[in-house]
Design a protein around this motif. Structure first.
Motif, PDB file in Angstrom:
ATOM      1  N   GLU A 549     -20.191   6.344   6.235  1.00 16.15           N
ATOM      2  CA  GLU A 549     -19.019   6.883   6.924  1.00 16.15           C
ATOM      3  C   GLU A 549     -18.092   7.595   5.941  1.00 16.15           C
ATOM      4  OE1 GLU A 549     -18.357   6.941  10.227  1.00 16.15           O
ATOM      5  OE2 GLU A 549     -20.422   6.226  10.397  1.00 16.15           O
ATOM      6  N   PHE A 550     -17.970   7.047   4.738  1.00 19.32           N
ATOM      7  CA  PHE A 550     -17.118   7.681   3.738  1.00 19.32           C
ATOM      8  C   PHE A 550     -17.668   9.046   3.343  1.00 19.32           C
ATOM      9  CE2 PHE A 550     -15.254   8.440  -0.430  1.00 19.32           C
ATOM     10  CZ  PHE A 550     -13.936   8.043  -0.234  1.00 19.32           C
ATOM     11  N   GLU A 551     -18.977   9.170   3.366  1.00 19.37           N
ATOM     12  CA  GLU A 551     -19.592  10.446   3.003  1.00 19.37           C
ATOM     13  C   GLU A 551     -19.219  11.561   3.977  1.00 19.37           C
ATOM     14  OE1 GLU A 551     -23.694   9.439   2.661  1.00 19.37           O
ATOM     15  OE2 GLU A 551     -23.383   8.307   0.801  1.00 19.37           O
ATOM     16  N   LYS A 552     -18.926  11.204   5.226  1.00 20.14           N
ATOM     17  CA  LYS A 552     -18.473  12.207   6.187  1.00 20.14           C
ATOM     18  C   LYS A 552     -17.125  12.775   5.760  1.00 20.14           C
ATOM     19  CE  LYS A 552     -20.922  10.080  10.078  1.00 20.14           C
ATOM     20  NZ  LYS A 552     -20.764   9.406  11.407  1.00 20.14           N
ATOM     21  N   LEU A 553     -16.272  11.892   5.178  1.00 22.16           N
ATOM     22  CA  LEU A 553     -14.971  12.357   4.678  1.00 22.16           C
ATOM     23  C   LEU A 553     -15.153  13.255   3.463  1.00 22.16           C
ATOM     24  CD1 LEU A 553     -12.952   9.010   4.962  1.00 22.16           C
ATOM     25  CD2 LEU A 553     -13.071  10.892   6.606  1.00 22.16           C
ATOM     26  N   ILE A 554     -16.139  12.940   2.627  1.00 23.02           N
ATOM     27  CA  ILE A 554     -16.438  13.786   1.462  1.00 23.02           C
ATOM     28  C   ILE A 554     -16.906  15.164   1.931  1.00 23.02           C
ATOM     29  CG2 ILE A 554     -17.890  14.082  -0.577  1.00 23.02           C
ATOM     30  CD1 ILE A 554     -18.007  11.062  -0.857  1.00 23.02           C
ATOM     31  N   GLU A 555     -17.798  15.167   2.933  1.00 23.37           N
ATOM     32  CA  GLU A 555     -18.306  16.435   3.449  1.00 23.37           C
ATOM     33  C   GLU A 555     -17.178  17.262   4.061  1.00 23.37           C
ATOM     34  OE1 GLU A 555     -21.269  15.050   6.115  1.00 23.37           O
ATOM     35  OE2 GLU A 555     -22.731  14.584   4.526  1.00 23.37           O
ATOM     36  N   LYS A 556     -16.257  16.601   4.739  1.00 19.33           N
ATOM     37  CA  LYS A 556     -15.115  17.309   5.320  1.00 19.33           C
ATOM     38  C   LYS A 556     -14.247  17.907   4.217  1.00 19.33           C
ATOM     39  CE  LYS A 556     -11.095  16.638   8.305  1.00 19.33           C
ATOM     40  NZ  LYS A 556     -10.295  15.662   9.097  1.00 19.33           N
ATOM     41  N   GLU A 557     -14.024  17.112   3.138  1.00 13.48           N
ATOM     42  CA  GLU A 557     -13.228  17.593   2.021  1.00 13.48           C
ATOM     43  C   GLU A 557     -13.912  18.778   1.352  1.00 13.48           C
ATOM     44  OE1 GLU A 557     -10.149  17.950  -0.724  1.00 13.48           O
ATOM     45  OE2 GLU A 557     -10.244  16.822   1.158  1.00 13.48           O
ATOM     46  N   ASN A 558     -15.208  18.703   1.173  1.00 12.96           N
ATOM     47  CA  ASN A 558     -15.940  19.831   0.583  1.00 12.96           C
ATOM     48  C   ASN A 558     -15.830  21.076   1.456  1.00 12.96           C
ATOM     49  OD1 ASN A 558     -16.796  18.868  -1.849  1.00 12.96           O
ATOM     50  ND2 ASN A 558     -18.819  18.211  -1.146  1.00 12.96           N
ATOM     51  N   GLY A 559     -15.843  20.862   2.772  1.00 13.72           N
ATOM     52  CA  GLY A 559     -15.693  21.990   3.679  1.00 13.72           C
ATOM     53  C   GLY A 559     -14.328  22.639   3.543  1.00 13.72           C
ATOM     54  N   GLU A 560     -13.286  21.823   3.400  1.00 12.80           N
ATOM     55  CA  GLU A 560     -11.931  22.358   3.214  1.00 12.80           C
ATOM     56  C   GLU A 560     -11.831  23.132   1.900  1.00 12.80           C
ATOM     57  OE1 GLU A 560      -9.394  22.368   5.179  1.00 12.80           O
ATOM     58  OE2 GLU A 560     -10.056  21.031   6.771  1.00 12.80           O
ATOM     59  N   LEU A 561     -12.421  22.588   0.846  1.00 16.27           N
ATOM     60  CA  LEU A 561     -12.395  23.267  -0.454  1.00 16.27           C
ATOM     61  C   LEU A 561     -13.127  24.603  -0.388  1.00 16.27           C
ATOM     62  CD1 LEU A 561     -13.052  20.230  -2.845  1.00 16.27           C
ATOM     63  CD2 LEU A 561     -10.912  21.510  -2.603  1.00 16.27           C
ATOM     64  N   GLN A 562     -14.257  24.606   0.294  1.00 20.78           N
ATOM     65  CA  GLN A 562     -15.037  25.838   0.430  1.00 20.78           C
ATOM     66  C   GLN A 562     -14.241  26.887   1.197  1.00 20.78           C
ATOM     67  OE1 GLN A 562     -17.910  26.581  -1.007  1.00 20.78           O
ATOM     68  NE2 GLN A 562     -17.895  28.639  -0.083  1.00 20.78           N
ATOM     69  N   ARG A 563     -13.559  26.431   2.263  1.00 22.45           N
ATOM     70  CA  ARG A 563     -12.757  27.364   3.060  1.00 22.45           C
ATOM     71  C   ARG A 563     -11.641  27.960   2.216  1.00 22.45           C
ATOM     72  NH1 ARG A 563      -8.150  27.105   5.525  1.00 22.45           N
ATOM     73  NH2 ARG A 563      -7.943  24.855   5.154  1.00 22.45           N
ATOM     74  N   GLU A 564     -10.993  27.125   1.364  1.00 23.42           N
ATOM     75  CA  GLU A 564      -9.911  27.621   0.516  1.00 23.42           C
ATOM     76  C   GLU A 564     -10.421  28.642  -0.489  1.00 23.42           C
ATOM     77  OE1 GLU A 564      -8.216  24.140  -1.224  1.00 23.42           O
ATOM     78  OE2 GLU A 564      -7.164  23.517   0.601  1.00 23.42           O
ATOM     79  N   GLU A 566     -13.054  30.602  -0.099  1.00 23.75           N
ATOM     80  CA  GLU A 566     -13.387  31.829   0.631  1.00 23.75           C
ATOM     81  C   GLU A 566     -12.132  32.615   0.970  1.00 23.75           C
ATOM     82  OE1 GLU A 566     -15.585  30.401   3.940  1.00 23.75           O
ATOM     83  OE2 GLU A 566     -17.436  30.057   2.784  1.00 23.75           O
ATOM     84  N   GLU A 567     -11.057  31.899   1.361  1.00 23.22           N
ATOM     85  CA  GLU A 567      -9.806  32.590   1.681  1.00 23.22           C
ATOM     86  C   GLU A 567      -9.204  33.237   0.442  1.00 23.22           C
ATOM     87  OE1 GLU A 567      -7.271  29.705   3.481  1.00 23.22           O
ATOM     88  OE2 GLU A 567      -8.311  29.751   5.423  1.00 23.22           O
ATOM     89  N   ALA A 568      -9.351  32.567  -0.697  1.00 24.37           N
ATOM     90  CA  ALA A 568      -8.808  33.122  -1.938  1.00 24.37           C
ATOM     91  C   ALA A 568      -9.560  34.380  -2.365  1.00 24.37           C
ATOM     92  CB  ALA A 568      -8.869  32.067  -3.037  1.00 24.37           C
ATOM     93  N   LEU A 569     -10.839  34.468  -2.010  1.00 26.93           N
ATOM     94  CA  LEU A 569     -11.648  35.610  -2.410  1.00 26.93           C
ATOM     95  C   LEU A 569     -11.469  36.811  -1.483  1.00 26.93           C
ATOM     96  CD1 LEU A 569     -14.977  33.796  -3.389  1.00 26.93           C
ATOM     97  CD2 LEU A 569     -13.260  34.774  -4.942  1.00 26.93           C
ATOM     98  N   GLN A 570     -10.900  36.564  -0.325  1.00 28.79           N
ATOM     99  CA  GLN A 570     -10.748  37.670   0.630  1.00 28.79           C
ATOM    100  C   GLN A 570      -9.603  38.609   0.234  1.00 28.79           C
ATOM    101  OE1 GLN A 570     -10.312  35.846   4.455  1.00 28.79           O
ATOM    102  NE2 GLN A 570     -12.492  35.305   4.628  1.00 28.79           N
TER     103      GLN A 570
END
Length: 570
Positions: A549-564, A566-570
């Motif tokens: 279950e904790f790994e789902k939170l890690i995956e969510k955090e990684n998704g947020e980092l990836q989104r940030e 991508e937004e910085a590169l735009q």
């Protein structure tokens, strides 16, 4: 000292000749109670039935059915019965060596003459026997003058043997947080408190016909006839203590095992009283507790858990749960780390929370084995997450007071993280504030060594102990963790919130991070964020969860980092 009990002991006279029996009885009856046996087989039965009260045996060698030699041999092979002194009565001088080898302590020749000499030899044999049971214990505690623990237990045993008291109470006294008296007012003040309590205990024992002793440190023992007013006992002991400490209050607690079961050992009786005493440890509203069936059931459960712990570790019944921590001072709340919380999936008792076994293991010195297991499990898990998710998630683990005293603790923890291919910075070590105040010098030295190895140190339960501000500034810590008791009642502008703000200000001055635990509501979250708290944990974000279950939170955090990114590169 045994003679000061001024009690009548019991002598068993083993003699088949009526005239000899009567002569021996006349010699001892003024000072001793007497029981009889007329043959060897009867003697064995009488000894078995009365072993706890017989102080000496006068044994004839020549008897029907079973002779004295066989009785001596039977007693010699029994660990309990061999402790009873035997004086052999015989005309056969050549039998002395054989009887001594079988455990006899003296000889009286027949026909009996010089009654005073016989009495003196009997008295001396009993005195030596009882003295042997006490000789290994120093009689009096040097500070209080009370009987020492071992002497108290032996003395109480002899009291039961020789006094026909209908009921006795075993009572254990302790001082709540006694170490703080030494810390805050000095060791001399602590000694004065112990001396005063000791004097009161002695008076109580003397007035009520009981026995008093010191169990060690701040523990006191009292063995008195049943029927006392327990509240009055506490008042009697407490009188005058306030004056010693300049009006500071001493909080006593008392555990009572009423009308003791005399079939169990004296030590076990006081273990039950101690269980009652410990059941109210830290509770300042209740000063006394009586051992009852609920405590008996809990005691039986605790004994089982202690016995099952090693198997539980071996079979990996202990599971580590992870309580997420979130950093809240950025543009968004980000996964910061976790706290490791252990649960016991007992095969018969079901899922056990840590409050059911952790304090028990701490009290019995077993917690280090469990802590080491958790350190290793967490290190493995953190290493796996680093490999699988390319994200560093530091996890806080408990380091108990027992761990601090372990030899080579720093090397042990460092080796654990090395074996699992993670850096020390990925394992935050939590030490409670009360542990710092109990043995500050030793803990500070150990903590300094751990920080030098690269570990981050959290002071857990900050605000619940009694650290002085001066002491806090000298402690080697990286994180202050606010106890949930402060957080749960915070509201805008109330006293609890002001206290939290004060503690956050202290942390800022020390340049350390602040973690608040037990955060459950949006109001608590908003207040803590506004006050400058760095990290929070609690049900507001997530309950403790298993690794999957904790790994789902890690995956969510990684998704947020990836989104940030991508937004910085735009």
């Amino acid at each position: 000292m045994v003679s000061q009990l001024n009690v009548r002991r019991t002598i068993l006279i083993v003699e088949d000749e009526p005239i000899n029996r009567k002569m021996l009885e006349n010699i001892v009856k003024d000072s001793y109670d007497v029981i009889f046996a007329t043959d060897g087989l009867k003697t064995i039965d009488v000894i078995r039935e009365n072993s706890d009260v017989i102080s000496l045996i006068l044994l004839d060698l020549m008897m029907p059915d079973m002779d004295g030699y066989e009785v001596l041999e039977f007693m010699h092979n029994d660990k309990i019965l061999k402790q009873i002194p035997v004086i052999v009565c015989t005309t056969e001088r050549e039998s002395e060596v054989r009887c001594f080898k079988l455990g006899a302590v003296d000889f009286i020749s027949k026909p009996f003459s010089h009654p005073m000499v016989i009495r003196a030899r009997i008295d001396r044999a009993i005195e030596l026997r009882e003295g042997r049971g006490l000789i290994h214990a120093t009689q009096n505690d040097a500070l209080t003058g009370l009987l020492t623990h071992d002497f108290f237990m032996e003395y109480s045993h002899f009291r039961d043997m020789h006094y026909a008291t209908p009921g006795m109470d075993a009572i254990v006294f302790n001082v709540n947080r006694f170490h703080l008296i030494n810390e805050l007012q000095g060791r001399r003040a602590g000694d004065d408190v112990l001396i005063k309590i000791g004097d009161s205990i002695k008076h109580i024992a003397r007035d009520r016909g009981g026995i008093s002793g010191r169990g060690g440190a701040d523990e006191f023992l009292l063995y008195i006839p049943s029927g006392s007013d327990y509240d009055e006992l506490l008042k009697e002991i407490g009188r005058g203590l306030e004056d010693i400490l300049n009006n500071s209050r001493v909080y006593l607690r008392m555990g009572i095992y009423r009308n003791v079961n005399t079939d169990i050992s004296v030590e076990h009786r006081f273990d039950k009283a101690r269980v009652a005493c410990n059941s109210i440890r830290g509770n300042y509203n209740i000063q006394s507790a009586i051992y009852d069936e609920d405590m008996h059931d809990k005691e039986a459960l605790n004994e089982r858990l202690i016995n099952d712990m090693a198997r539980g570790i071996k079979e990996r019944q202990f599971t580590v749960y992870y309580q997420p921590k979130y950093a809240i001072q950025g543009d968004r709340d980000s996964l910061y780390g976790a706290e490791a919380l252990v649960r016991w999936e007992h095969p018969e008792l079901g899922l056990l929370r840590p409050d059911k076994f952790v304090p028990l293991f701490e009290d019995n010195g077993l917690i280090h084995q469990l802590d080491h297991y958790v350190w290793d499990e967490v290190s493995k898990q953190v290493g796996e997450w680093m490999v699988n998710y390319d994200l560093k998630i530091p996890v806080s683990v408990n380091v108990s007071r027992v761990d601090i005293g372990a030899p080579n603790l720093e090397e042990e923890i460092f080796t654990t993280v090395q074996n699992n291919w993670i850096s020390p910075g990925m394992l935050n070590l939590e030490i409670t504030e009360s542990a710092y105040t109990e043995n500050s010098d030793q803990i500070i030295n150990v903590v300094k060594s751990l920080r030098e190895r690269g570990f981050a140190i959290e002071m857990d339960d900050f605000g619940t102990g009694y650290s002085s501000l001066n002491m806090i500034t000298s402690l080697p810590i990286d994180i202050l963790k606010l106890d949930m008791q402060f957080v749960k009642n915070i509201h805008e502008g109330n006293k609890d919130m002001k206290m939290v703000e004060l503690m956050i200000d202290i942390a800022r001055s020390l340049k350390v991070k602040v973690v608040a635990e037990g955060v459950e509501t949006k109001e608590q979250y908003d207040l803590l964020k506004a006050a400058g708290c760095d990290v929070i944990q609690g049900f507001y974000f997530s309950m403790p969860c298993v690794p999957k279950e904790f790994e789902k939170l890690i995956e969510k955090e990684n998704g947020e980092l990836q989104r940030e990114v991508e937004e910085a590169l735009q």
